[in-house]
Scaffold this active site. Structure first.
Site, short mmCIF file in Angstrom:
data_model
loop_
_atom_site.label_atom_id
_atom_site.label_comp_id
_atom_site.label_asym_id
_atom_site.label_seq_id
_atom_site.Cartn_x
_atom_site.Cartn_y
_atom_site.Cartn_z
N ASP A 129 -6.41 0.97 0.89
CA ASP A 129 -6.51 1.31 2.31
C ASP A 129 -7.88 0.86 2.82
O ASP A 129 -8.64 0.20 2.11
CB ASP A 129 -6.26 2.79 2.54
CG ASP A 129 -7.41 3.67 2.07
OD1 ASP A 129 -8.31 3.16 1.35
OD2 ASP A 129 -7.44 4.87 2.41
N LYS B 96 0.83 -1.20 0.00
CA LYS B 96 0.00 0.00 0.00
C LYS B 96 0.87 1.25 0.00
O LYS B 96 0.69 2.15 -0.83
CB LYS B 96 -0.92 0.02 1.23
CG LYS B 96 -1.89 1.19 1.24
CD LYS B 96 -2.56 1.38 2.58
CE LYS B 96 -1.67 2.15 3.52
NZ LYS B 96 -2.35 2.58 4.77
#
Length: 327
Positions: free
Chosen positions: A216, A198
């Site tokens: 997320d 991420k």
């Protein structure tokens, strides 16, 4: 001479004979052959099994994910791709100013800010990083930082001891292994302490222009609500969503979905009645559908409130966030 009428058989006798005949033919096939008890039981069992399988199959079909919910037919792959891309186009019109909501001026600052953003808001990170980057403007400076001072500077972001260890480790790695520069490859970034896919995709997409999906918590929630995927593992979610869109859309898609999740499609009380993509959403109705009540749930610029950046881009329609201590 008239013949005497034949005597009628007693009614009980006739009934008994009929019952006997019925019983005798019950165990025979149309050809008159007897059917064994085992074969009869097997036939009954087969019919029951077939009925159960049919019922199970029907139940499975009715519970499969659909675009419109209820008992509607399952959405085809082509229909899913079209709906997903239309949602992206609609979000592009709603959020033409979508951007990363972390303040940064170079790849190192974005990398540090993204690591700090775990388990806190971008607003809190943006309020914390000015003093941090003033004290440690380069990887070399941060690698040589006093751990206790570093912890105190990043304390407002939470989990400050673990985050301080990550910042010291990644800064030392950048100094020792990459000449003090943030690498522009995924395989290099994920080797740094505290950096996962991420974080790597945030840095690649926004500091280097390399397309990537940022999975997320907001992104995960929305793509599941929209039934783009049923996966829960971030890497699998990333792979399935990437397959729905051309590579050139990945970075901006991430920003738009995250913007929408923060402003309208909240976790507990989504503002369904104020949502611009409600007709395309299979989860419509999970939140407030009354338009007036829904508008009161809107956040940031959609609700007339400050954004998360202290230094937002020029086209941002809302006011900037206040500095730390001035909320």
């Amino acid at each position: 001479m008239k013949k005497a009428p034949a005597e009628k058989a007693p009614a009980k006798k006739v009934a008994a004979e009929k019952a006997g005949a019925k019983k005798a033919t019950a165990g025979k096939t149309p050809a008159g052959k007897p059917v064994s008890a085992k074969k009869t039981a097997a036939t009954k069992k087969g019919v029951a099994t077939k009925k159960a399988a049919t019922a199970k199959n029907a139940a499975g079909k009715s519970s499969a994910p659909t675009a419109s919910g209820g008992g509607a037919p399952a959405e085809s792959r082509t229909a899913l791709v079209r709906r997903a891309r239309r949602i992206n186009r609609e979000l592009a019109e709603v959020y033409p100013y979508a951007h990363p909501e972390l303040d940064f001026e170079n790849p190192f600052q974005l990398l540090v800010a993204t690591v700090l953003s775990a388990q806190t808001t971008d607003l809190r990170v943006n309020q914390t990083t000015p003093a941090l980057f003033e004290a440690y403007p380069t990887p070399e400076d941060m690698a040589a930082a006093d751990p206790e001072r570093l912890e105190q500077l990043i304390r407002p972001t939470g989990f400050f001891r673990a985050k301080a260890r990550s910042l010291l480790g990644l800064s030392a790695a950048l100094r020792d292994d990459f000449g003090g520069e943030v690498p522009g490859r995924l395989q290099d970034l994920v080797r740094l302490p505290g950096v996962g896919r991420k974080t790597a995709n945030v840095v690649l997409g926004n500091a280097f222009g390399v397309p990537g999906i940022t999975v997320d918590t907001h992104f995960q929630r929305l793509v599941r609500r929209w039934r783009w995927t049923a996966e829960t593992d971030p890497e699998k979610i990333e792979a399935e969503v990437c397959a729905l869109f051309p590579k050139s859309d990945w970075t901006m898609l991430s920003h738009r979905v995250i913007f929408h999740g923060r402003r309208i499609c909240h976790s507990r009380k989504p503002a369904c009645g104020a949502c611009p993509i409600a007709p395309l959403c299979p989860a419509y109705g999970e939140g407030e559908t009354d338009p007036e009540k829904a508008r009161k749930l809107l956040k940031y610029e959609k609700g007339g409130l400050p954004g998360q950046r202290l230094k937002p881009p020029p086209d941002f329609p809302g006011p900037p966030a206040p500095p730390l201590g001035a909320e």
